[in-house]
Design a protein around this motif. Structure first.
Motif, mmCIF file in Angstrom:
data_model
loop_
_atom_site.group_PDB
_atom_site.id
_atom_site.type_symbol
_atom_site.label_atom_id
_atom_site.label_comp_id
_atom_site.label_asym_id
_atom_site.label_seq_id
_atom_site.Cartn_x
_atom_site.Cartn_y
_atom_site.Cartn_z
ATOM 1 N N ILE A 147 29.486 -4.919 60.900
ATOM 2 C CA ILE A 147 28.995 -6.143 60.640
ATOM 3 C C ILE A 147 28.040 -6.222 59.452
ATOM 4 O O ILE A 147 26.868 -5.581 59.126
ATOM 5 N N ALA A 148 28.483 -7.052 58.356
ATOM 6 C CA ALA A 148 27.866 -7.298 57.115
ATOM 7 C C ALA A 148 26.249 -7.760 57.364
ATOM 8 O O ALA A 148 25.925 -8.591 58.071
ATOM 9 N N GLY A 149 25.383 -7.020 56.576
ATOM 10 C CA GLY A 149 24.070 -7.509 56.443
ATOM 11 C C GLY A 149 23.337 -6.928 57.434
ATOM 12 O O GLY A 149 22.044 -7.235 57.558
ATOM 13 N N ILE A 150 23.751 -5.785 58.190
ATOM 14 C CA ILE A 150 22.791 -5.069 59.228
ATOM 15 C C ILE A 150 22.877 -3.598 58.997
ATOM 16 O O ILE A 150 23.869 -3.163 58.780
ATOM 17 N N LYS A 151 21.761 -2.909 58.981
ATOM 18 C CA LYS A 151 21.729 -1.512 58.408
ATOM 19 C C LYS A 151 21.557 -0.793 59.893
ATOM 20 O O LYS A 151 20.794 -1.121 60.632
ATOM 21 N N LEU A 152 21.772 0.517 59.848
ATOM 22 C CA LEU A 152 21.638 1.549 60.699
ATOM 23 C C LEU A 152 20.329 2.071 60.650
ATOM 24 O O LEU A 152 19.774 2.524 59.475
ATOM 25 N N ARG A 153 19.276 2.068 61.811
ATOM 26 C CA ARG A 153 18.007 2.536 61.813
ATOM 27 C C ARG A 153 18.054 3.081 63.295
ATOM 28 O O ARG A 153 17.689 2.128 64.389
ATOM 29 N N PRO A 154 18.127 4.428 63.593
ATOM 30 C CA PRO A 154 17.888 4.793 64.921
ATOM 31 C C PRO A 154 16.520 4.628 65.247
ATOM 32 O O PRO A 154 15.539 4.145 64.710
ATOM 33 N N LEU A 155 16.396 4.480 66.675
ATOM 34 C CA LEU A 155 15.120 4.389 67.503
ATOM 35 C C LEU A 155 14.063 5.594 66.981
ATOM 36 O O LEU A 155 14.059 6.341 65.917
ATOM 37 N N PHE A 156 13.112 5.636 67.861
ATOM 38 C CA PHE A 156 11.844 6.419 67.229
ATOM 39 C C PHE A 156 11.544 7.172 68.522
ATOM 40 O O PHE A 156 11.593 6.829 69.763
ATOM 41 N N PHE A 157 10.375 7.950 68.429
ATOM 42 C CA PHE A 157 9.673 8.433 69.394
ATOM 43 C C PHE A 157 8.190 8.381 69.224
ATOM 44 O O PHE A 157 7.646 8.049 68.234
ATOM 45 N N LEU A 158 7.608 8.185 70.499
ATOM 46 C CA LEU A 158 6.052 8.021 70.309
ATOM 47 C C LEU A 158 5.284 9.356 70.124
ATOM 48 O O LEU A 158 5.819 10.250 70.340
ATOM 49 N N ASN A 159 4.256 8.966 69.534
ATOM 50 C CA ASN A 159 3.350 10.211 69.243
ATOM 51 C C ASN A 159 3.132 11.213 70.295
ATOM 52 O O ASN A 159 2.875 12.218 70.298
ATOM 53 N N GLU A 160 2.843 10.621 71.756
ATOM 54 C CA GLU A 160 2.984 11.401 72.874
ATOM 55 C C GLU A 160 3.774 12.362 72.989
ATOM 56 O O GLU A 160 3.564 13.528 73.563
ATOM 57 N N TYR A 161 4.941 12.136 72.550
ATOM 58 C CA TYR A 161 6.034 13.398 72.700
ATOM 59 C C TYR A 161 6.098 14.367 71.596
ATOM 60 O O TYR A 161 6.208 15.651 71.975
ATOM 61 N N ARG A 162 5.399 14.164 70.479
ATOM 62 C CA ARG A 162 5.277 15.299 69.222
ATOM 63 C C ARG A 162 3.943 16.035 69.926
ATOM 64 O O ARG A 162 4.094 17.128 69.502
ATOM 65 N N ASP A 163 3.146 15.365 70.696
ATOM 66 C CA ASP A 163 1.969 16.327 71.229
ATOM 67 C C ASP A 163 2.263 16.842 72.627
ATOM 68 O O ASP A 163 1.028 17.446 73.076
ATOM 69 N N LEU A 164 3.209 17.033 73.290
ATOM 70 C CA LEU A 164 3.615 17.476 74.410
ATOM 71 C C LEU A 164 3.286 19.042 74.390
ATOM 72 O O LEU A 164 3.949 19.695 73.300
ATOM 73 N N PRO A 165 2.529 19.631 75.382
ATOM 74 C CA PRO A 165 2.356 21.076 75.102
ATOM 75 C C PRO A 165 3.582 21.837 75.462
ATOM 76 O O PRO A 165 4.652 21.434 76.260
ATOM 77 N N ILE A 166 4.069 23.131 74.919
ATOM 78 C CA ILE A 166 5.085 23.788 74.999
ATOM 79 C C ILE A 166 4.683 24.910 75.789
ATOM 80 O O ILE A 166 3.679 25.599 75.797
#
Length: 340
Positions: A147-166
């Motif tokens: 589709i002309a005029g539309i770009k690819l941009r994947p979704l995102f993760f919330l900051n809570e996921y980056r802060d999960l304990p390992i």
């Protein structure tokens, strides 16, 4: 690295009209993040109702909902009329094109931005209006190519996921999701494909109501042998979702068979630095793909070797984690200039 001061300076004092369907609370997270960065955000639901019947009618027999939709969005045009810096619209399943035209007339200086987390090729409502947007993005790489005029941009993760304990791993494999398409059948196959009996799994399938469950059980062949006890009729809260993920070694992901874009869960596992088992082979095309972290399985015959669980997760360059964070997503969707 994302320059947070730059992002905050960009949004500080900006007025945004944000129109989106309610999708598992992510619309609320986007609004909250924009506001925490200094923007004034007016949110408006893209659907006049979120009842199970209304959602069904909008998708299957939309002609029965046109009067209701027109009345609903005419009220939006009267209440939220002008003075916006951005009109930000997600999916646009319901909003009529004439409402968008009206917003354009009342906000001639505003930038109109579109984003879709669903397949655009199936959304005729948006396709009729694409020329009314200054920029448009989709999570689906096939749509972006076609589709002309539309770009690819994947979704995102919330900051809570980056802060999960390992650490503190309880489950070898887990799945949390809605029971659409063939997911129930896939989970039965996965349970049979577990490497050995010692593997521990957590599986949560959500169905919006018992009424929908019985309809599926009668009319959808993959549900014929299912039981009510196989499903939850209440969604899992975000706190519990995060808890299960933090205690899981790997996460299962089944994209809808009619979609090629990466699910939100795929990106969230990137943020959480968790291993992913997915049916979406397109993940190989993306810059964060590493075979040590992501296992691709076949929908018809899923095979999971135990070696995948025994190899360590491979950390990625920090700029990739930043790119797929919610701030990285906002930076690209709102076209915030690089600090250079």
């Amino acid at each position: 690295m994302i320059d947070l001061n730059k992002v905050e300076n960009f949004f500080c004092g900006k007025k945004i009209l944000f129109i989106a369907p309610k999708f598992f609370g992510y619309e609320r997270e986007i609004k909250n993040r924009l506001e925490s960065l200094g923007a004034q955000v007016d949110f408006y639901d893209d659907r006049p109702s979120n009842s199970a019947w209304s959602k069904f009618a909008i998708r299957v027999i939309p002609q029965t909902q046109q009067g209701k939709i027109k009345k609903y969005f005419s009220a939006l045009l009267e209440k939220h009329s002008s003075g916006y810096d951005f009109i930000f619209i997600v999916k646009m399943e319901c909003m009529p094109a004439e409402i968008l035209v009206g917003l354009r007339k009342q906000n001639p200086e505003a930038k109109f931005i579109y984003y879709s987390y669903d397949s655009v090729k199936n959304n005729n409502n948006f396709k009729k209006s694409i020329e009314l947007f200054d920029s448009a993005f989709t999570f689906d790489d096939e749509d972006a190519k076609a589709i002309a005029g539309i770009k690819l941009r994947p979704l995102f993760f919330l900051n809570e996921y980056r802060d999960l304990p390992i650490g503190n791993i309880k489950y070898d494999i887990s799945f949390i999701g809605t029971a659409h398409s063939d997911r129930y059948l896939l989970l039965q196959k996965i349970k049979s494909a577990m490497p050995d009996e010692s593997f521990c799994g957590f599986f949560f399938l959500f169905v919006p109501s018992k009424y929908i469950f019985w309809l599926k059980k009668i009319f959808v062949p993959v549900f014929w042998h299912s039981k009510k006890s196989d499903f939850s009729f209440l969604p899992m809260g975000k706190k519990d979702v995060l808890s299960v993920i933090s205690q899981s070694s790997s996460i299962l992901d089944f994209q809808h068979p009619n979609q090629t874009g990466l699910t939100m869960r795929t990106i969230e596992m990137l943020g959480a630095r968790k291993k992913l088992i997915t049916t979406n082979a397109n993940v190989k095309r993306y810059d964060f793909y590493r075979k040590e972290n992501i296992k691709i399985i076949d929908r018809e015959n899923p095979i999971i070797e135990s070696e995948f669980f025994h190899t360590p997760y491979v950390d990625l360059p920090e700029e990739l984690y930043e790119k797929y964070s919610i701030d990285g997503w906002l930076r690209e969707v709102f076209s915030i200039p690089d600090k250079n």
